[in-house]
Motif scaffolding. Structure first.
Motif, PDB file in Angstrom:
ATOM      1  N   LEU A   4     -17.261  -2.335  -5.237  1.00 29.64           N
ATOM      2  CA  LEU A   4     -16.137  -1.404  -5.410  1.00 29.64           C
ATOM      3  C   LEU A   4     -14.789  -2.106  -5.204  1.00 29.64           C
ATOM      4  N   ALA A   5     -14.807  -3.426  -5.032  1.00 31.82           N
ATOM      5  CA  ALA A   5     -13.561  -4.153  -4.740  1.00 31.82           C
ATOM      6  C   ALA A   5     -12.519  -3.830  -5.808  1.00 31.82           C
ATOM      7  N   CYS A   6     -11.304  -3.501  -5.367  1.00 27.29           N
ATOM      8  CA  CYS A   6     -10.327  -3.034  -6.354  1.00 27.29           C
ATOM      9  C   CYS A   6      -9.367  -4.134  -6.809  1.00 27.29           C
ATOM     10  N   GLN A   7      -9.478  -5.318  -6.210  1.00 34.12           N
ATOM     11  CA  GLN A   7      -8.621  -6.448  -6.600  1.00 34.12           C
ATOM     12  C   GLN A   7      -7.148  -6.058  -6.528  1.00 34.12           C
ATOM     13  N   ASP A   8      -6.753  -5.520  -5.409  1.00 29.60           N
ATOM     14  CA  ASP A   8      -5.347  -5.145  -5.222  1.00 29.60           C
ATOM     15  C   ASP A   8      -4.543  -6.419  -4.976  1.00 29.60           C
ATOM     16  N   ALA A   9      -3.598  -6.675  -5.858  1.00 31.06           N
ATOM     17  CA  ALA A   9      -2.863  -7.941  -5.798  1.00 31.06           C
ATOM     18  C   ALA A   9      -1.794  -7.952  -4.709  1.00 31.06           C
ATOM     19  N   VAL A  10      -1.461  -6.800  -4.169  1.00 29.77           N
ATOM     20  CA  VAL A  10      -0.332  -6.778  -3.221  1.00 29.77           C
ATOM     21  C   VAL A  10      -0.684  -6.290  -1.821  1.00 29.77           C
TER      22      VAL A  10
ATOM     23  N   GLU B 247      11.038   8.441   5.020  1.00 30.08           N
ATOM     24  CA  GLU B 247      10.731   7.311   5.921  1.00 30.08           C
ATOM     25  C   GLU B 247       9.776   6.320   5.254  1.00 30.08           C
ATOM     26  N   VAL B 248       8.885   6.829   4.408  1.00 27.38           N
ATOM     27  CA  VAL B 248       7.955   5.943   3.703  1.00 27.38           C
ATOM     28  C   VAL B 248       8.686   5.212   2.571  1.00 27.38           C
ATOM     29  N   MET B 249       9.551   5.934   1.877  1.00 27.39           N
ATOM     30  CA  MET B 249      10.257   5.279   0.762  1.00 27.39           C
ATOM     31  C   MET B 249      11.199   4.196   1.273  1.00 27.39           C
ATOM     32  N   ALA B 250      11.750   4.403   2.487  1.00 29.64           N
ATOM     33  CA  ALA B 250      12.621   3.362   3.062  1.00 29.64           C
ATOM     34  C   ALA B 250      11.813   2.086   3.288  1.00 29.64           C
ATOM     35  N   LEU B 251      10.591   2.253   3.764  1.00 26.85           N
ATOM     36  CA  LEU B 251       9.708   1.101   3.986  1.00 26.85           C
ATOM     37  C   LEU B 251       9.317   0.477   2.645  1.00 26.85           C
ATOM     38  N   ARG B 252       9.007   1.352   1.711  1.00 28.59           N
ATOM     39  CA  ARG B 252       8.568   0.867   0.396  1.00 28.59           C
ATOM     40  C   ARG B 252       9.659   0.058  -0.305  1.00 28.59           C
ATOM     41  N   GLU B 253      10.906   0.529  -0.180  1.00 28.93           N
ATOM     42  CA  GLU B 253      12.025  -0.184  -0.819  1.00 28.93           C
ATOM     43  C   GLU B 253      12.089  -1.629  -0.321  1.00 28.93           C
ATOM     44  N   GLN B 254      11.799  -1.809   0.988  1.00 25.48           N
ATOM     45  CA  GLN B 254      11.870  -3.165   1.545  1.00 25.48           C
ATOM     46  C   GLN B 254      10.697  -4.024   1.090  1.00 25.48           C
ATOM     47  N   LEU B 255       9.537  -3.381   0.943  1.00 23.68           N
ATOM     48  CA  LEU B 255       8.315  -4.146   0.709  1.00 23.68           C
ATOM     49  C   LEU B 255       7.921  -4.259  -0.763  1.00 23.68           C
ATOM     50  N   LEU B 256       8.229  -3.213  -1.513  1.00 25.42           N
ATOM     51  CA  LEU B 256       7.779  -3.160  -2.910  1.00 25.42           C
ATOM     52  C   LEU B 256       8.937  -2.784  -3.823  1.00 25.42           C
ATOM     53  N   PRO B 257       9.944  -3.642  -3.924  1.00 26.58           N
ATOM     54  CA  PRO B 257      11.060  -3.287  -4.800  1.00 26.58           C
ATOM     55  C   PRO B 257      10.586  -3.154  -6.249  1.00 26.58           C
ATOM     56  N   LEU B 258      11.315  -2.373  -7.013  1.00 28.38           N
ATOM     57  CA  LEU B 258      10.906  -2.136  -8.405  1.00 28.38           C
ATOM     58  C   LEU B 258      10.944  -3.439  -9.184  1.00 28.38           C
ATOM     59  N   CYS B 259       9.917  -3.657  -9.982  1.00 27.39           N
ATOM     60  CA  CYS B 259       9.881  -4.912 -10.729  1.00 27.39           C
ATOM     61  C   CYS B 259       9.757  -4.669 -12.222  1.00 27.39           C
TER      62      CYS B 259
ATOM     63  N   CYS C 114       2.856   8.490  -2.311  1.00 29.25           N
ATOM     64  CA  CYS C 114       2.339   7.180  -2.767  1.00 29.25           C
ATOM     65  C   CYS C 114       2.037   6.214  -1.635  1.00 29.25           C
ATOM     66  N   GLY C 115       2.654   6.422  -0.452  1.00 25.12           N
ATOM     67  CA  GLY C 115       2.473   5.433   0.609  1.00 25.12           C
ATOM     68  C   GLY C 115       2.874   4.056   0.110  1.00 25.12           C
ATOM     69  N   LEU C 116       2.002   3.082   0.308  1.00 24.60           N
ATOM     70  CA  LEU C 116       2.286   1.715  -0.179  1.00 24.60           C
ATOM     71  C   LEU C 116       1.286   1.307  -1.260  1.00 24.60           C
ATOM     72  N   THR C 117       0.859   2.293  -2.042  1.00 25.63           N
ATOM     73  CA  THR C 117      -0.025   1.969  -3.186  1.00 25.63           C
ATOM     74  C   THR C 117       0.805   1.352  -4.304  1.00 25.63           C
TER      75      THR C 117
ATOM     76  N   LEU D 271      -4.329   1.398   2.736  1.00 20.76           N
ATOM     77  CA  LEU D 271      -3.794   0.059   2.439  1.00 20.76           C
ATOM     78  C   LEU D 271      -4.765  -1.011   2.957  1.00 20.76           C
ATOM     79  N   ALA D 272      -5.275  -0.799   4.175  1.00 26.02           N
ATOM     80  CA  ALA D 272      -6.239  -1.748   4.756  1.00 26.02           C
ATOM     81  C   ALA D 272      -7.501  -1.811   3.902  1.00 26.02           C
ATOM     82  N   ALA D 273      -7.960  -0.646   3.444  1.00 25.16           N
ATOM     83  CA  ALA D 273      -9.193  -0.612   2.638  1.00 25.16           C
ATOM     84  C   ALA D 273      -8.998  -1.347   1.314  1.00 25.16           C
ATOM     85  N   ARG D 274      -7.855  -1.130   0.680  1.00 28.76           N
ATOM     86  CA  ARG D 274      -7.631  -1.803  -0.612  1.00 28.76           C
ATOM     87  C   ARG D 274      -7.462  -3.318  -0.430  1.00 28.76           C
ATOM     88  N   ALA D 275      -6.896  -3.699   0.740  1.00 28.40           N
ATOM     89  CA  ALA D 275      -6.686  -5.132   0.978  1.00 28.40           C
ATOM     90  C   ALA D 275      -7.993  -5.837   1.302  1.00 28.40           C
TER      91      ALA D 275
END
Ligand SMILES: C[S@@+](CC[C@H](N)C(=O)[O-])C[C@H]1O[C@@H](n2cnc3c(N)ncnc32)[C@H](O)[C@@H]1O
Length: 310
Positions: A65-71, A147-159, A124-127, A52-56
């Motif tokens: 190699l910048a991936c332009q991760d929007a989130v 435990e990861v999906m619980a975090l993901r639900e808070q941070l990356l809800p389905l859009c 998937c982590g937070l990708t 996540l840090a690398a993509r950010a």
């Protein structure tokens, strides 16, 4: 005699640092711990912060190699994570950006051929690969440990109605069916992404994951995954990023061909070495080391499931 928990169940040996410790007010009350502290991730799930840090922020160091991760940057801020130590580990930052580019390429080619197919990110982590791979009519599933999906639900809800989330433990056979993935008789192939995950599983568990993919996936399906050389097994402490988390490398490959030997339906369609990022020097060193390493120090494989015997 009580046994220590397996590495994936250990708490991170070096609890992930929040950007600041909760301040104590005059009345004795403290600020709420940040989201990252509240999540109390175990060692292996905590490694999700490294990519996540690398993509950010990795584009600062490797603009090509910048991936332009929007989130990713926003997610790090919401987590309250201090990831400077991970950004000091430039080889790992490079690995992540390189594999992100490789996954984008495989994904775009796959969905160009199969515009309504499903993509699945296992571990998937937070990708958020669907930001790049949403082709308008395809579907996407992000799955990881609870435990990861619980975090993901808070941070990356389905859009998007074509995206969904699910919990999965890849060490438990039967995950294909539990995730409701298409069966062998379905016409539409599936794309699986599994990056930064399998090296934390035991070899028998990795074989079972690959075999389940091979047994269950419709013909034409693809899995893109990253691999370490077998020489890295047991040596996570030598990795400047993973060494901070307490996670351990448990699986690596002796030869890339091992991947397709897991099951007769599997074919190794493409192998890549990160040495390609280091120009001729990297390629020459890769060739020099290959007889000892057997595989790239760090590489990518694209596996295909073909018609034929099951
Ligand atoms: C290094 S992180 C990679 C995350 C993500 N793929 C990325 O590249 O940002 C490793 C991930 O593997 C997941 N993982 C580890 N063991 C797993 C298992 N048995 N089942 C599912 N996911 C698992 C962890 O929870 C974590 O999210």
């Amino acid at each position: 005699m009580p046994q220590p928990p397996p590495p994936s169940r250990r708490r991170s040996a070096y609890p992930l640092r929040a950007q600041s410790t909760p301040a104590q007010h005059e009345d004795g009350s403290t600020d709420q711990p940040c989201l990252l502290e509240r999540a109390q991730l175990h060692a292996v799930p905590s490694t999700l912060l490294i990519p996540l840090a690398a993509r950010a922020h990795g584009g600062r160091y490797f603009a090509w190699l910048a991936c332009q991760d929007a989130v990713a940057t926003k997610l790090l801020a919401e987590l309250g994570a201090d990831v400077n130590a991970y950004l000091d580990d430039l080889p790992t930052v490079l690995n992540v950006l390189w594999r992100t580019r490789a996954i984008k390429e495989v994904g775009r080619a796959f969905f160009a051929d199969h515009p309504q197919a499903l993509g699945v990110n296992l571990g998937c982590g937070l990708t958020h690969h669907f930001q790049w791979l949403d082709a308008g009519a395809n579907h996407w599933l992000d799955a990881d440990l609870p435990e990861v999906m619980a975090l993901r639900e808070q941070l990356l809800p389905l859009c998007c109605p074509r995206a969904r989330h699910a919990q999965v433990d890849l060490t438990q056979p039967g995950w294909w069916k539990r995730l409701g993935l298409p069966t062998k008789t379905d016409a539409q192939p599936v794309l699986l992404v599994c990056e930064g995950v399998l090296m934390y599983l035991q070899p028998a568990q990795v074989h079972a994951v690959l075999a389940e993919f091979a047994q269950c996936a419709p013909a034409g399906s693809r899995m893109v995954l990253d691999v370490l050389t077998r020489q890295a097994v047991g040596r996570a402490s030598a990795n400047a990023s993973v060494g901070l988390t307490g996670a351990e490398f448990c699986w690596g490959v002796g030869r890339m061909a091992e991947l397709e030997q897991v099951h007769p339906r599997l074919a190794l369609l493409r192998e890549q070495s990160v040495s390609e990022c280091y120009g001729w020097t990297g390629i020459a060193l890769d060739m020099l080391w290959r007889p000892w390493l057997g595989a790239p120090l760090y590489g990518m494989a694209t596996l295909g499931v073909e018609d034929g015997s099951a």
